[in-house]
Design a protein around this motif. Structure first.
Motif, PDB file in Angstrom:
ATOM      1  N   VAL A  84       1.609 -53.151 -14.946  1.00 12.67           N
ATOM      2  CA  VAL A  84       0.497 -53.919 -14.390  1.00 12.67           C
ATOM      3  C   VAL A  84       1.063 -55.118 -13.636  1.00 12.67           C
ATOM      4  N   CYS A  85       0.191 -55.772 -12.897  1.00 16.64           N
ATOM      5  CA  CYS A  85       0.551 -57.008 -12.214  1.00 16.64           C
ATOM      6  C   CYS A  85       0.033 -58.174 -13.056  1.00 16.64           C
ATOM      7  N   LEU A  86       0.905 -59.078 -13.405  1.00 18.51           N
ATOM      8  CA  LEU A  86       0.556 -60.197 -14.283  1.00 18.51           C
ATOM      9  C   LEU A  86       0.542 -61.495 -13.474  1.00 18.51           C
ATOM     10  N   CYS A  87      -0.500 -62.298 -13.665  1.00 21.58           N
ATOM     11  CA  CYS A  87      -0.601 -63.567 -12.948  1.00 21.58           C
ATOM     12  C   CYS A  87      -1.514 -64.516 -13.735  1.00 21.58           C
ATOM     13  N   ARG A  88      -1.593 -65.785 -13.305  1.00 20.52           N
ATOM     14  CA  ARG A  88      -2.456 -66.729 -14.007  1.00 20.52           C
ATOM     15  C   ARG A  88      -3.920 -66.396 -13.740  1.00 20.52           C
ATOM     16  N   ARG A  89      -4.801 -66.858 -14.610  1.00 16.78           N
ATOM     17  CA  ARG A  89      -6.203 -66.438 -14.593  1.00 16.78           C
ATOM     18  C   ARG A  89      -6.926 -66.831 -13.309  1.00 16.78           C
ATOM     19  N   ASP A  90      -6.609 -67.980 -12.738  1.00 17.65           N
ATOM     20  CA  ASP A  90      -7.306 -68.419 -11.526  1.00 17.65           C
ATOM     21  C   ASP A  90      -6.503 -68.149 -10.259  1.00 17.65           C
ATOM     22  N   HIS A  91      -5.606 -67.154 -10.318  1.00 20.71           N
ATOM     23  CA  HIS A  91      -4.805 -66.784  -9.145  1.00 20.71           C
ATOM     24  C   HIS A  91      -5.711 -66.192  -8.065  1.00 20.71           C
ATOM     25  N   PRO A  92      -5.414 -66.437  -6.776  1.00 23.62           N
ATOM     26  CA  PRO A  92      -6.230 -65.860  -5.692  1.00 23.62           C
ATOM     27  C   PRO A  92      -6.357 -64.338  -5.753  1.00 23.62           C
ATOM     28  N   LEU A  93      -5.375 -63.667  -6.322  1.00 26.36           N
ATOM     29  CA  LEU A  93      -5.439 -62.198  -6.408  1.00 26.36           C
ATOM     30  C   LEU A  93      -6.603 -61.709  -7.268  1.00 26.36           C
ATOM     31  N   THR A  94      -7.100 -62.551  -8.142  1.00 31.91           N
ATOM     32  CA  THR A  94      -8.141 -62.114  -9.074  1.00 31.91           C
ATOM     33  C   THR A  94      -9.531 -62.103  -8.452  1.00 31.91           C
ATOM     34  N   ARG A  95      -9.651 -62.551  -7.189  1.00 28.85           N
ATOM     35  CA  ARG A  95     -10.975 -62.704  -6.582  1.00 28.85           C
ATOM     36  C   ARG A  95     -11.508 -61.422  -5.971  1.00 28.85           C
ATOM     37  N   GLN A  96     -10.656 -60.448  -5.714  1.00 27.29           N
ATOM     38  CA  GLN A  96     -11.093 -59.174  -5.133  1.00 27.29           C
ATOM     39  C   GLN A  96     -10.056 -58.112  -5.457  1.00 27.29           C
ATOM     40  N   PRO A  97     -10.421 -56.838  -5.338  1.00 27.61           N
ATOM     41  CA  PRO A  97      -9.451 -55.769  -5.618  1.00 27.61           C
ATOM     42  C   PRO A  97      -8.186 -55.932  -4.774  1.00 27.61           C
ATOM     43  N   MET A  98      -7.061 -55.721  -5.403  1.00 29.99           N
ATOM     44  CA  MET A  98      -5.769 -55.959  -4.745  1.00 29.99           C
ATOM     45  C   MET A  98      -5.304 -54.725  -3.974  1.00 29.99           C
ATOM     46  N   THR A  99      -4.913 -54.914  -2.713  1.00 39.03           N
ATOM     47  CA  THR A  99      -4.342 -53.846  -1.906  1.00 39.03           C
ATOM     48  C   THR A  99      -2.822 -53.911  -1.991  1.00 39.03           C
ATOM     49  N   SER A 100      -2.163 -52.885  -1.461  1.00 42.49           N
ATOM     50  CA  SER A 100      -0.697 -52.896  -1.471  1.00 42.49           C
ATOM     51  C   SER A 100      -0.155 -54.017  -0.596  1.00 42.49           C
ATOM     52  N   ASP A 101      -0.868 -54.333   0.519  1.00 44.75           N
ATOM     53  CA  ASP A 101      -0.435 -55.459   1.355  1.00 44.75           C
ATOM     54  C   ASP A 101      -0.571 -56.779   0.603  1.00 44.75           C
ATOM     55  N   ASP A 102      -1.691 -56.912  -0.124  1.00 48.36           N
ATOM     56  CA  ASP A 102      -1.860 -58.119  -0.935  1.00 48.36           C
ATOM     57  C   ASP A 102      -0.714 -58.257  -1.932  1.00 48.36           C
ATOM     58  N   PHE A 103      -0.370 -57.158  -2.571  1.00 50.86           N
ATOM     59  CA  PHE A 103       0.680 -57.151  -3.585  1.00 50.86           C
ATOM     60  C   PHE A 103       2.012 -57.592  -2.986  1.00 50.86           C
ATOM     61  N   CYS A 104       2.353 -57.056  -1.819  1.00 52.31           N
ATOM     62  CA  CYS A 104       3.647 -57.365  -1.212  1.00 52.31           C
ATOM     63  C   CYS A 104       3.711 -58.796  -0.672  1.00 52.31           C
ATOM     64  N   ARG A 105       2.566 -59.345  -0.276  1.00 56.21           N
ATOM     65  CA  ARG A 105       2.558 -60.696   0.289  1.00 56.21           C
ATOM     66  C   ARG A 105       2.725 -61.788  -0.760  1.00 56.21           C
ATOM     67  N   GLN A 106       2.483 -61.464  -2.016  1.00 57.67           N
ATOM     68  CA  GLN A 106       2.565 -62.474  -3.066  1.00 57.67           C
ATOM     69  C   GLN A 106       4.008 -62.903  -3.302  1.00 57.67           C
ATOM     70  N   ALA A 107       4.151 -64.092  -3.833  1.00 57.58           N
ATOM     71  CA  ALA A 107       5.457 -64.557  -4.294  1.00 57.58           C
ATOM     72  C   ALA A 107       5.699 -63.974  -5.690  1.00 57.58           C
ATOM     73  N   HIS A 108       6.796 -63.264  -5.845  1.00 53.02           N
ATOM     74  CA  HIS A 108       7.055 -62.514  -7.073  1.00 53.02           C
ATOM     75  C   HIS A 108       8.180 -63.143  -7.883  1.00 53.02           C
ATOM     76  N   VAL A 109       8.063 -63.016  -9.205  1.00 53.50           N
ATOM     77  CA  VAL A 109       9.208 -63.224 -10.083  1.00 53.50           C
ATOM     78  C   VAL A 109       9.697 -61.833 -10.485  1.00 53.50           C
ATOM     79  N   HIS A 110      10.968 -61.602 -10.279  1.00 50.41           N
ATOM     80  CA  HIS A 110      11.549 -60.276 -10.517  1.00 50.41           C
ATOM     81  C   HIS A 110      12.479 -60.337 -11.717  1.00 50.41           C
TER      82      HIS A 110
END
Length: 299
Positions: free
Chosen positions: A171-197
Motif C-alpha cells: 500500500v501507499c502510506l502517508c500522513r492523514r491530511d496528505h493531499p493524496l487523500t483528497r481524491q483517488p490516486m493515479t499512477s501519475d499522482d503516485f510518481c509525482r510525490q516525494a517518496h521515502v525509499h
C-alpha cells in the motif's frame, strides 16, 4: 583389531555372557537359541583372538581380557541405548530454551509483540534472539545457531523445509491530511510525490522496488533509508509517501496518525514463509516453536 571388522551385535552377546556366565541363560535373555549363542561366542573368540570364557565348576568364567572389557562394553551399550531412546517431549512451561529467529526489521515490528506476549503466557522461561538474514543463514540453520528464518528466502531450497505464513500486499502510506487523500490516486499522482525509499535489496521488498523500476515508474525519491524503523516518524512530519507492506502499514496508522491508500499500479504479492533445516524437522523444541509461529501468524 579394526572396529569395522566386528559385528557390533556381538558386543550384546559378550555383555550378556559377562552378566550370566552361562550360555543357555544368556541365550534366553537375548531371545536366541543355544546353538545361535554358541556360534556367536565362537565368532567373538575369533574376532578378539581370545578364549574369553572357560568352563569351570562355577559356570563360564571370563578370561582376564574378557573381564577387562566388562566395564567399557557396558558403558558403550548404555550410551547407545540412551541415544536411541525416543525423543524427550518439549515442555514449554518449564523450558529455559533460547530460540533464534532470522528476520528483517519489519519482521520484528510485525512478529515480536504478539510472539513475546504468547511466550510470556505459555512459556515464561523461553526467550528469543533475532538476527538478520545474511550469506551465512543456511549454515546457521543447518548448524542449529539459527532455529527458524522468516520471509522470502529463495536460496533456502535443498535441505530445507518451508511453510507459508501469509502473503504481503503493498500500500501507499502517508500522513492523514496528505493531499493524496483528497481524491483517488493515479499512477501519475503516485510518481509525482516525494517518496521515502527503503533500500532492502536482499528482501522481498527489494523485489517490489525492482518491479516498479521495470514498469518504468520513475518516482521522486527524496530520502533513502536501509530499514523500516524510521518510516512512521518520517511520514508523520512530512509530505513524503512510502510504498510498504500492508501489515507494516497497519502498525503505523494509529501511533503516527497515518493512512494507507491503495496503490494505482499492480505490484507482485510477496510470500512470507517459515524456514527450517531438515536436521531439525523432528526436533521437539523446533516443532513446538514453528507450530506456535504458524498458529499466531498464518492466514
Amino acid at each position: 583389531m579394526n572396529l569395522r571388522d566386528l559385528d557390533l551385535n556381538l558386543l550384546l552377546v559378550l555383555h550378556q555372557l559377562l552378566i550370566d556366565q552361562q550360555v543357555s541363560v544368556a541365550a534366553e535373555h537375548l531371545g536366541l537359541s543355544q546353538p545361535a549363542m554358541s556360534n556367536a561366542l565362537k565368532r567373538l573368540r575369533t574376532a578378539l583372538n581370545d578364549e574369553l570364557f572357560v568352563r569351570t565348576g562355577r559356570g563360564m568364567q571370563p578370561t582376564p581380557y574378557a573381564a577387562s572389557l566388562a566395564k567399557p562394553v557396558a558403558q558403550a551399550l548404555a550410551l547407545l541405548g540412551q541415544a536411541l531412546q525416543p525423543r524427550i517431549a518439549f515442555d514449554p512451561t518449564s523450558s529455559l530454551r533460547r530460540f533464534t529467529l532470522a528476520m528483517t526489521d519489519i519482521g520484528e515490528i510485525w512478529f515480536m509483540p504478539r510472539l513475546i506476549e504468547a511466550l510470556l503466557q505459555r512459556a515464561p522461561g523461553v526467550s528469543v534472539t533475532t538476527v538478520r538474514s545474511d550469506a551465512q543463514l543456511s549454515e546457521g540453520l543447518a548448524g542449529g545457531t539459527v532455529d527458524l528464518a522468516v520471509g522470502l528466502q529463495p536460496d533456502l531450497q535443498n535441505g530445507f523445509y518451508q511453510r507459508r505464513l501469509f502473503i504481503h500486499r503493498y500500500v501507499c502510506l502517508c500522513r492523514r491530511d496528505h493531499p493524496l487523500t483528497r481524491q483517488p490516486m493515479t499512477s501519475d499522482d503516485f510518481c509525482r510525490q516525494a517518496h521515502v525509499h527503503v533500500a532492502a535489496t536482499s528482501t522481498g521488498h527489494g523485489e517490489v522496488e525492482q518491479h516498479l523500476r521495470r514498469a518504468g515508474l520513475q518516482r521522486d525519491i527524496r530520502l533513502q533509508v536501509p530499514h523500516f524503523v524510521a518510516v512512521g516518524h518520517i511520514l508523520q512530519r512530512s509530505d513524503l509517501v512510502a510504498t510498504v507492506p500492508e501489515r507494516f502499514a497497519s502498525t503505523c496508522l494509529v501511533p503516527f496518525d497515518l493512512v494507507a491508500l491503495p496503490l494505482p499500479v499492480p505490484l507482485p504479492e510477496i510470500a512470507i514463509n517459515l524456514f527450517w533445516h531438515a536436521r531439525y524437522h523432528k526436533d521437539p523444541a523446533n516443532q513446538w516453536f514453528r507450530d506456535l509461529m504458524f498458529e499466531l501468524f498464518s492466514d
